[in-house]
Design an enzyme around this catalytic site. Structure first.
Site, PDB file in Angstrom:
ATOM      1  N   HIS A 121      11.336  -3.244-133.188  1.00  0.00           N
ATOM      2  CA  HIS A 121      11.962  -2.618-132.028  1.00  0.00           C
ATOM      3  C   HIS A 121      12.507  -1.261-132.501  1.00  0.00           C
ATOM      4  CE1 HIS A 121      15.204  -2.023-129.029  1.00  0.00           C
ATOM      5  NE2 HIS A 121      14.567  -2.909-128.268  1.00  0.00           N
ATOM      6  N   ASP A 198      16.470  -8.706-137.981  1.00  0.00           N
ATOM      7  CA  ASP A 198      16.774  -8.455-136.579  1.00  0.00           C
ATOM      8  C   ASP A 198      16.481  -9.740-135.804  1.00  0.00           C
ATOM      9  OD1 ASP A 198      16.720  -7.829-133.909  1.00  0.00           O
ATOM     10  OD2 ASP A 198      15.404  -6.085-134.102  1.00  0.00           O
ATOM     11  N   GLN A 201      15.730 -11.359-130.708  1.00  0.00           N
ATOM     12  CA  GLN A 201      14.915 -12.229-129.862  1.00  0.00           C
ATOM     13  C   GLN A 201      15.042 -13.694-130.239  1.00  0.00           C
ATOM     14  OE1 GLN A 201      13.443 -11.686-127.109  1.00  0.00           O
ATOM     15  NE2 GLN A 201      13.645  -9.460-127.121  1.00  0.00           N
ATOM     16  N   LYS A 224      20.983 -11.419-124.870  1.00  0.00           N
ATOM     17  CA  LYS A 224      19.669 -12.067-124.845  1.00  0.00           C
ATOM     18  C   LYS A 224      19.802 -13.563-125.126  1.00  0.00           C
ATOM     19  CE  LYS A 224      17.232  -7.860-125.957  1.00  0.00           C
ATOM     20  NZ  LYS A 224      16.447  -7.082-126.924  1.00  0.00           N
ATOM     21  N   CYS A 364      10.119  -0.702-126.044  1.00  0.00           N
ATOM     22  CA  CYS A 364      10.813  -0.159-127.226  1.00  0.00           C
ATOM     23  C   CYS A 364      10.063  -0.459-128.512  1.00  0.00           C
ATOM     24  CB  CYS A 364      12.241  -0.698-127.350  1.00  0.00           C
ATOM     25  SG  CYS A 364      13.295  -0.241-125.983  1.00  0.00           S
TER      26      CYS A 364
HETATM   27  C1  LIG Z   1      16.612  -6.079-127.571  1.00  0.00           C
HETATM   28  C2  LIG Z   1      16.261  -5.918-128.970  1.00  0.00           C
HETATM   29  C3  LIG Z   1      16.993  -5.076-129.810  1.00  0.00           C
HETATM   30  C4  LIG Z   1      18.132  -4.241-129.326  1.00  0.00           C
HETATM   31  O1  LIG Z   1      19.132  -4.998-128.759  1.00  0.00           O
HETATM   32  P1  LIG Z   1      20.322  -4.293-127.955  1.00  0.00           P
HETATM   33  O2  LIG Z   1      21.022  -5.424-127.298  1.00  0.00           O
HETATM   34  O3  LIG Z   1      19.659  -3.372-126.961  1.00  0.00           O
HETATM   35  O4  LIG Z   1      21.144  -3.553-128.921  1.00  0.00           O
HETATM   36  C5  LIG Z   1      16.632  -5.018-131.129  1.00  0.00           C
HETATM   37  N1  LIG Z   1      15.598  -5.726-131.602  1.00  0.00           N
HETATM   38  C6  LIG Z   1      14.868  -6.546-130.835  1.00  0.00           C
HETATM   39  C7  LIG Z   1      13.753  -7.345-131.443  1.00  0.00           C
HETATM   40  C8  LIG Z   1      15.167  -6.663-129.488  1.00  0.00           C
HETATM   41  O5  LIG Z   1      14.433  -7.469-128.728  1.00  0.00           O
END
Ligand SMILES: *Cc1c(COP(=O)(O)O)cnc(C)c1O
Length: 408
Positions: A121, A198, A201, A224, A364
């Site tokens: 992302h 990260d 998700q 999320k 993104c």
């Molecule tokens: C949504 C997302 C982000 C960013 O999250 P924010 O809540 O917008 O800061 C980073 N990495 C992944 C894989 C995402 O799906």
């Protein structure tokens, strides 16, 4: 077993109609809907417990502090961190990743390397690009295979002793492909590199155990994972958090301020300058409690079966191309596709006319779309409250769109 009817009743927004149709919400990878307990916890905080935290002598402030710190401990348990001090509240994944990248900038040297993947992302790319340029470091991208999975062979070839950071997503927000962290992390550590995960998700769909993974940092957002926007978490191993410099300075993050200098607080407070998003942290706590009560195991069973069903239904549509692993078990319930001759944005708007919310664009993740040779895809991302009937509706609507565009 999940009682889907009860689950759905717990999410008030699911009762809405959109363009005359009952809402079918398939945009969960952008943000998930919120169950009553989350909404109630936040409104209850404002209605009866609102006060600023830390150092307050009065009862309300004491109660607010207790509630806030209790969420830190809940997060600690949820991801099995060793200590509460390893849990930093941020505004979301983006801020968590920026806190790591800019916090360790001073420890990085010219010629060292940062490894990312093509599936990241933008929020796990851009901060590293900036830091790499400032420190004259090299950025390398681990390639993604055509089915969306990481090319592990290429990873091992790219990895060497110059690697200082491997920053990698736990699961792609486009293909849903799950990263084999149990292979990635030990290999990186062997070369002396840190690993930043990260988990934006994955956190609501896969159990996360930071001690078992042995990752050095891990980031996720509340929104999320059925929680509110404006709050996220950065996990970091205690000694590493101590070695990072904060990039926000102000109240709450200090031990002592004199005219000439300041002594910083220890982690996690060191990174929580300013008034924290109190109601949002409380809401995040309610979301994690809801996830625990619902049971990640039950959620996974339901979502995998829904994923399998979606893949079967979408594969049957002529001209539809799926991106991501073939097997539902290798992915989160995130399904991106292209439909021959139909622009992604047209698909999304025609689906919206039938009450079905999906997302179209590059999500993104422009580098990944470039690797796929597609400027845009349409993404249906599922969550615990989605049903097979909703998936059938999506398939039917896509078939209708396909016929409409190709006129037969
Ligand atoms: C949504 C997302 C982000 C960013 O999250 P924010 O809540 O917008 O800061 C980073 N990495 C992944 C894989 C995402 O799906």
């Amino acid at each position: 077993m999940l009682k889907l009817k009860n689950i759905r009743k717990g999410f008030p927004i699911l009762a809405r109609t959109i363009n005359g149709h009952p809402l079918v919400y398939f945009d969960n990878a952008s943000t998930a809907q919120k169950p009553y307990p989350v909404i109630a916890a936040m409104s209850d905080f404002y209605a009866s417990r609102n006060a600023n935290i830390h150092r307050g002598i009065h009862t309300l402030s004491y109660e607010a502090t207790e509630a806030y710190e209790a969420v830190r401990e809940r997060v600690q348990r949820f991801i099995n961190a060793k200590s509460r001090d390893e849990i930093v509240f941020t505004s979301g994944t983006t801020e968590s990743l920026n806190t790591v990248a800019f916090g360790m900038k001073y420890l990085l040297k010219a010629g060292q390397e940062i490894l990312l993947t093509e599936a990241e992302h933008h929020s796990n790319i851009v901060p590293w690009q900036i830091v790499a340029a400032e420190r004259k470091m090299k950025l390398k991208y681990i390639p993604i295979k055509s089915d969306g999975r990481l090319d592990l062979h290429a990873y091992h070839k790219l990895l060497n002793k110059r690697a200082r950071v491997v920053a990698i997503t736990h699961a792609s927000n486009v293909t849903g492909a799950i990263t084999p962290l149990q292979k990635i992390i030990p290999a990186a550590h062997k070369m002396g590199s840190l690993v930043v995960v990260d988990a934006a998700q994955s956190v609501a769909h896969i159990p996360i155990d930071v001690r078992r993974l042995d990752c050095d940092f891990l980031a996720f957002s509340g929104h999320k994972a059925y929680g509110p926007t404006g709050v996220g978490v950065l996990y970091g191993k205690r000694d590493l958090l101590e070695s990072l410099r904060p990039f926000k300075y102000g109240g709450h993050m200090i031990k002592r301020v004199t005219k000439d200098q300041t002594t910083l607080a220890n982690p996690p407070e060191k990174f929580e300058g300013g008034t924290a998003p109190l109601a949002e942290v409380i809401g995040l706590g309610a979301a994690l409690e809801w996830l625990e009560q619902t049971g990640l195991k039950n959620i996974i069973t339901h979502e995998s079966s829904l994923s399998r069903h979606t893949l079967v239904r979408l594969r049957a549509i002529p001209g539809l191309r799926l991106h991501g692993p073939d097997r539902a078990s290798a992915r989160l319930p995130i399904i991106s596709f292209t439909l021959d001759g139909v622009p992604a944005h047209d698909i999304a708007s025609l689906l919206d006319a039938q009450g079905i919310a999906v997302r179209s664009g590059h999500h993104c993740a422009q580098i990944l779309h470039e690797a796929f040779g597609q400027p845009a895809t349409t993404r249906a991302s599922l969550a615990v409250y989605n049903t097979r009937q909703e998936v059938d509706q999506l398939a039917k609507a896509l078939l209708y769109i396909q016929n409409k565009f190709h006129g037969d």
